[in-house]
Design a protein around this motif. Structure first.
Motif, PDB file in Angstrom:
ATOM      1  N   LEU A 254      -1.933  -3.559   8.273  1.00  0.00           N
ATOM      2  CA  LEU A 254      -3.368  -2.985   7.603  1.00  0.00           C
ATOM      3  C   LEU A 254      -4.612  -3.389   9.113  1.00  0.00           C
ATOM      4  O   LEU A 254      -4.966  -2.218   9.309  1.00  0.00           O
ATOM      5  CB  LEU A 254      -4.021  -4.241   6.818  1.00  0.00           C
ATOM      6  CG  LEU A 254      -5.438  -3.549   6.283  1.00  0.00           C
ATOM      7  CD1 LEU A 254      -4.679  -2.189   5.088  1.00  0.00           C
ATOM      8  CD2 LEU A 254      -5.468  -4.153   5.441  1.00  0.00           C
ATOM      9  N   ARG A 316      -7.013   2.156  -2.835  1.00  0.00           N
ATOM     10  CA  ARG A 316      -6.288   2.028  -1.542  1.00  0.00           C
ATOM     11  C   ARG A 316      -5.507   1.039  -1.544  1.00  0.00           C
ATOM     12  O   ARG A 316      -4.453   0.538  -0.865  1.00  0.00           O
ATOM     13  CB  ARG A 316      -6.050   3.332  -0.083  1.00  0.00           C
ATOM     14  CG  ARG A 316      -6.557   4.789  -0.889  1.00  0.00           C
ATOM     15  CD  ARG A 316      -6.550   5.032   0.328  1.00  0.00           C
ATOM     16  NE  ARG A 316      -5.363   5.538   1.106  1.00  0.00           N
ATOM     17  CZ  ARG A 316      -5.187   5.792   2.330  1.00  0.00           C
ATOM     18  NH1 ARG A 316      -6.830   6.193   3.116  1.00  0.00           N
ATOM     19  NH2 ARG A 316      -4.217   5.581   2.955  1.00  0.00           N
ATOM     20  N   ILE A 317      -6.527  -0.240  -0.886  1.00  0.00           N
ATOM     21  CA  ILE A 317      -6.048  -1.933  -0.611  1.00  0.00           C
ATOM     22  C   ILE A 317      -4.864  -2.066  -2.269  1.00  0.00           C
ATOM     23  O   ILE A 317      -4.624  -3.054  -1.974  1.00  0.00           O
ATOM     24  CB  ILE A 317      -7.155  -2.432  -0.602  1.00  0.00           C
ATOM     25  CG1 ILE A 317      -7.805  -1.362   0.663  1.00  0.00           C
ATOM     26  CG2 ILE A 317      -6.495  -3.988   0.001  1.00  0.00           C
ATOM     27  CD1 ILE A 317      -7.670  -2.087   2.057  1.00  0.00           C
ATOM     28  N   ASP A 319      -3.657   0.026  -4.535  1.00  0.00           N
ATOM     29  CA  ASP A 319      -2.750   0.670  -4.522  1.00  0.00           C
ATOM     30  C   ASP A 319      -1.281  -0.874  -3.652  1.00  0.00           C
ATOM     31  O   ASP A 319      -0.321  -0.808  -3.635  1.00  0.00           O
ATOM     32  CB  ASP A 319      -2.707   1.606  -4.085  1.00  0.00           C
ATOM     33  CG  ASP A 319      -3.429   2.175  -5.399  1.00  0.00           C
ATOM     34  OD1 ASP A 319      -3.627   1.486  -6.368  1.00  0.00           O
ATOM     35  OD2 ASP A 319      -3.571   3.330  -5.148  1.00  0.00           O
ATOM     36  N   SER A 320      -1.993  -0.522  -2.021  1.00  0.00           N
ATOM     37  CA  SER A 320      -0.954  -1.128  -1.390  1.00  0.00           C
ATOM     38  C   SER A 320      -1.206  -2.549  -1.759  1.00  0.00           C
ATOM     39  O   SER A 320       0.840  -2.839  -2.021  1.00  0.00           O
ATOM     40  CB  SER A 320      -1.784  -1.122  -0.244  1.00  0.00           C
ATOM     41  OG  SER A 320      -1.101  -1.525   0.993  1.00  0.00           O
ATOM     42  N   ALA A 323       2.085  -2.249  -4.739  1.00  0.00           N
ATOM     43  CA  ALA A 323       3.365  -1.801  -3.894  1.00  0.00           C
ATOM     44  C   ALA A 323       4.178  -3.198  -3.346  1.00  0.00           C
ATOM     45  O   ALA A 323       5.049  -3.261  -2.736  1.00  0.00           O
ATOM     46  CB  ALA A 323       3.410  -0.505  -3.234  1.00  0.00           C
TER      47      ALA A 323
ATOM     48  N   PRO B  98      -0.388   0.553   6.215  1.00  0.00           N
ATOM     49  CA  PRO B  98       0.238  -0.267   4.776  1.00  0.00           C
ATOM     50  C   PRO B  98      -0.239   0.791   4.047  1.00  0.00           C
ATOM     51  O   PRO B  98       0.035   0.348   2.514  1.00  0.00           O
ATOM     52  CB  PRO B  98       0.102  -1.748   5.151  1.00  0.00           C
ATOM     53  CG  PRO B  98      -1.464  -1.237   5.860  1.00  0.00           C
ATOM     54  CD  PRO B  98      -0.605  -0.254   6.616  1.00  0.00           C
ATOM     55  N   LEU B  99      -1.361   1.772   4.159  1.00  0.00           N
ATOM     56  CA  LEU B  99      -2.206   2.235   2.628  1.00  0.00           C
ATOM     57  C   LEU B  99      -1.407   3.247   2.977  1.00  0.00           C
ATOM     58  O   LEU B  99      -1.108   4.233   2.261  1.00  0.00           O
ATOM     59  CB  LEU B  99      -3.322   2.475   3.160  1.00  0.00           C
ATOM     60  CG  LEU B  99      -4.033   1.324   4.131  1.00  0.00           C
ATOM     61  CD1 LEU B  99      -5.458   2.018   4.020  1.00  0.00           C
ATOM     62  CD2 LEU B  99      -4.045   0.456   2.136  1.00  0.00           C
ATOM     63  N   LEU B 104       4.838   3.322   0.660  1.00  0.00           N
ATOM     64  CA  LEU B 104       4.473   2.991  -1.140  1.00  0.00           C
ATOM     65  C   LEU B 104       5.325   2.675  -1.815  1.00  0.00           C
ATOM     66  O   LEU B 104       5.979   2.137  -2.176  1.00  0.00           O
ATOM     67  CB  LEU B 104       2.805   3.080  -1.772  1.00  0.00           C
ATOM     68  CG  LEU B 104       1.999   2.018  -0.389  1.00  0.00           C
ATOM     69  CD1 LEU B 104       0.353   2.421  -1.220  1.00  0.00           C
ATOM     70  CD2 LEU B 104       1.831   0.652   0.130  1.00  0.00           C
ATOM     71  N   LEU B 107       8.632   1.123  -0.987  1.00  0.00           N
ATOM     72  CA  LEU B 107       8.830  -0.425  -1.447  1.00  0.00           C
ATOM     73  C   LEU B 107       8.989  -0.382  -2.799  1.00  0.00           C
ATOM     74  O   LEU B 107       9.464  -0.957  -3.463  1.00  0.00           O
ATOM     75  CB  LEU B 107       7.485  -1.507  -0.818  1.00  0.00           C
ATOM     76  CG  LEU B 107       7.465  -0.761   0.747  1.00  0.00           C
ATOM     77  CD1 LEU B 107       6.261  -1.422   0.590  1.00  0.00           C
ATOM     78  CD2 LEU B 107       8.122  -1.639   0.787  1.00  0.00           C
ATOM     79  N   ARG B 108       8.196   0.339  -3.811  1.00  0.00           N
ATOM     80  CA  ARG B 108       8.632   0.472  -5.278  1.00  0.00           C
ATOM     81  C   ARG B 108       9.984   0.745  -5.802  1.00  0.00           C
ATOM     82  O   ARG B 108      10.707  -0.246  -6.251  1.00  0.00           O
ATOM     83  CB  ARG B 108       7.413   1.636  -5.748  1.00  0.00           C
ATOM     84  CG  ARG B 108       6.141   0.830  -6.088  1.00  0.00           C
ATOM     85  CD  ARG B 108       5.398   1.116  -6.818  1.00  0.00           C
ATOM     86  NE  ARG B 108       4.591   2.469  -6.225  1.00  0.00           N
ATOM     87  CZ  ARG B 108       3.099   3.104  -5.594  1.00  0.00           C
ATOM     88  NH1 ARG B 108       2.689   1.523  -5.790  1.00  0.00           N
ATOM     89  NH2 ARG B 108       2.781   4.056  -4.731  1.00  0.00           N
TER      90      ARG B 108
END
Lengths: 343, 121
Positions: A254, A316-317, A319-320, A323, B98-99, B104, B107-108
Motif C-alpha cells: 500500500l 477502498r482501504i 475493501d482491500s 479481500a 492493493p486497492l 481484490l 484474491l476473493r
C-alpha cells in the motif's frame, strides 16, 4: 521494550506555521531545566530568539533522491548536523542526551523522519521521539483551511499544541480541537497559554496512540461552508490476531503505491504474542515497529489502526483489507470514519 | 553484518525489524533460526498469492535474499519487501496496487477456491 529505542538518542521535532509560537514555547521549555544536555537545531530565527547553550542554525538543504517523492527527500543539512553532534558526543566534546529540531513554518516533517530513519549511521544512533505541531488558536483554522502543509503537519503530529489561548477565546480553542481531532484522531491535543507548555510535551505519547476514544467523537460544525480537502481518515479494528507477515506485505505494498497520499498510519497490532506491536508511519516512512512486552494499559486485546489519507476513499482501504483477510487472518471492522474533516 | 550470509546490512526494512531484533537479542539459538526460516517461507507463500496476479513469482534464496522472477525467465535478487515492490513494478510494467478492484476480485476468487477445496476434503 524492544531494542529499537534503547541506547539511541531521542530527537524531537517541533514544527508549526510562522507565528504559531513554536520558538516562544521552546524557549520557555528550555528555561525550565532538565535540558542542559539537549542540543537545539533551528532552521530560522524567530522574533522570540532562543537563549540556550547549544543552538545550531542550519539552512534547509534538501536532496531530491532519484525517483523519490516529496516525502523521500534527504535533508542533507540535518544529516550533517546530527552526524557532527554524534562525532562531538563520541569524542567527549559534547554531552548530549536529546536533540530538538525546530523547523521552518512550511516544513513537511516527513523528509526529516526519512533522513533519520533511513540513514545508515543515524538510524542506529537516533530515534524520533515525538513530532510536535504548534497551531495558533486565533489563526489555526485559517491555516488548516488554506494550507495543505498545515494539514500534512497535523497528520504527521504526535502532539498538537494549541498556542496563544490567552489571546483567543475558549470557543476558538474548542473549535480548533475539533478540527485537529477530525484530521488526526491519534494526536494528543494540548493547550498553551502565554507560550507555556509542560516539558512533558516531549515525552512520547502512549504507544496505543488512539486518544480519540477518550474524547467525544468530533461533530461536524454546522454553518461552515462545504469544502473538500480530500483528507479523510478511518479507524479499523480487528478482534482476532493479525498475521504480521501478511500484514507487512499488505502495508508495504500500500505504501509503495500510495505512500504520498497516506499521510499517516498509526496503531497497535495484536499478532497473537505476549504484547502488541505499535506501528507508526508518515507517508512512505514507517518507524521501526515497537514490540511491547505485554498488554498493560490496554482495556481490550485487539488491533486498532488509524489511516489518514488524501484523495483515497476510506472504503477502498476497507475493501482491500476485506479481500486480504484470509491472508491477514482477521476480519476488519470500521470503528470510525471521518469523511471530510475540514468541512 | 548479516550473520547468515556475511553481507553488510545497513538498512533493516520495517517488516524485518522483528526478526532482526530477535536475532540480535539475548535469547536465540536454533529456535530463532528455525522460526526465521519458517517465517520467510510463509512470507514467500503470501507474497505469491498476490504476485501471481501480475505473472510474477517470489522464491527464498538461501534464507538471506529473495528471487523475483517473471514468466519470461527474468530474475532479480531483492533483499526485502522494500526492494521487492519497486522491482515487481519494473518487471510487470505497472504499479502493484492493493486497492485495485481487479486484484481484490482475484484474491476473493482464490478464497473461494480454498473453500471449495476444503469442502471436498
Amino acid at each position: 521494550m524492544s531494542t529499537t529505542t534503547t541506547n539511541k538518542l531521542p530527537v524531537d521535532i517541533i514544527t508549526g506555521f510562522l507565528g504559531s509560537g513554536k520558538t516562544t514555547l521552546l524557549g520557555n521549555i528550555l528555561k525550565e531545566g532538565g535540558f542542559e544536555d539537549a542540543s537545539v537545531i533551528i532552521n530560522e530565527y524567530g522574533l522570540a530568539g532562543l537563549d540556550h547553550r547549544l543552538i545550531r542554525r542550519i539552512n534547509e538543504r534538501t536532496t531530491l533522491l532519484a525517483g523519490g517523492c516529496v516525502c523521500c527527500n534527504r535533508r542533507e543539512d540535518l544529516i550533517l548536523e546530527l552526524n557532527d553532534m554524534l562525532n562531538a558526543c563520541q569524542s567527549g566534546e559534547l554531552s548530549l542526551d536529546r536533540v530538538i529540531v525546530e523547523t521552518t513554518g512550511l516544513a513537511n516533517p516527513a523528509p526529516m523522519l526519512f533522513s533519520i530513519l533511513t540513514h545508515p549511521a543515524l538510524m542506529h544512533h537516533y530515534f524520533i521521539e515525538t513530532v510536535v505541531v504548534c497551531l495558533d488558536c486565533v489563526n489555526g483554522e485559517a491555516h488548516i483551511r488554506d494550507n495543505q502543509e498545515s494539514v500534512k503537519q497535523i497528520a504527521a503530529a504526535d502532539k498538537v499544541i494549541i498556542t496563544k489561548t490567552d489571546i483567543g477565546t475558549p470557543e476558538m480553542a474548542d473549535n480548533l480541537r475539533v478540527s485537529v481531532a477530525r484530521i488526526n484522531p491519534t494526536a494528543v491535543i494540548l493547550e498553551a497559554a502565554d507560550g507555556i507548555a509542560p516539558r512533558s510535551i516531549f515525552t512520547p505519547a502512549p504507544v496505543s496512540g488512539l486518544p480519540w476514544r477518550q474524547t467525544p467523537a468530533p461533530q461536524a460544525k454546522p454553518g461552515k461552508p462545504e469544502h473538500t480537502s480530500g483528507v479523510r481518515n478511518i479507524a479499523i479494528q480487528f478482534d482476532e490476531p493479525l498475521d504480521w507477515l501478511a500484514f507487512g506485505i499488505w502495508l508495504s505494498m500500500l505504501l509503495h503505491k500510495h505512500g504520498e497520499k497516506m499521510l499517516r498510519v498509526k496503531g497497535i497490532v495484536d499478532v497473537g504474542e505476549k504484547g502488541p506491536i505499535a506501528i507508526n508511519g508518515v507517508q512512505h516512512i514507517i518507524h521501526p515497529p515497537t514490540h511491547l512486552d505485554d498488554w498493560r494499559g490496554y482495556e481490550t486485546r485487539n488491533s486498532q489502526i488509524v489511516f489518514i489519507m488524501r484523495d483515497i476513499e476510506p472504503e477502498r482501504i476497507m475493501d482491500s483489507l476485506m479481500a486480504f483477510q484470509r491472508l491477514i487472518g482477521a476480519h476488519p471492522e470500521i470503528q470510525e470514519i471521518n469523511m471530510n474533516p475540514l468541512a | 553484518m548479516c550473520v547468515l550470509c556475511g553481507e553488510l546490512v545497513l538498512n533493516v526494512h520495517w517488516t524485518d525489524q522483528k526478526a532482526h531484533d530477535l536475532e540480535y537479542g539475548a535469547a536465540g539459538g536454533g529456535e530463532v533460526q528455525r522460526n526465521r526460516r519458517r517465517d520467510r517461507i510463509r512470507r514467500v507463500q503470501y507474497a505469491n498469492n498476490i504476485l501471481s496476479f501480475y505473472g510474477l513469482n517470489l522464491a527464498d534464496w538461501n534464507g538471506s535474499k529473495y528471487i523475483l522472477s517473471d514468466k519470461k525467465g527474468n530474475q532479480k535478487i531483492v533483499g526485502d519487501l522494500g526492494e521487492m515492490w519497486p522491482e515487481a513494478q519494473k518487471a510487470c510494467g505497472r504499479g502493484l496496487d492493493p486497492l485495485d478492484p481487479a486484484l481484490l476480485e482475484y484474491l476473493r476468487a482464490q478464497d473461494e477456491h480454498v473453500h471449495v477445496h476444503h469442502d471436498h476434503e
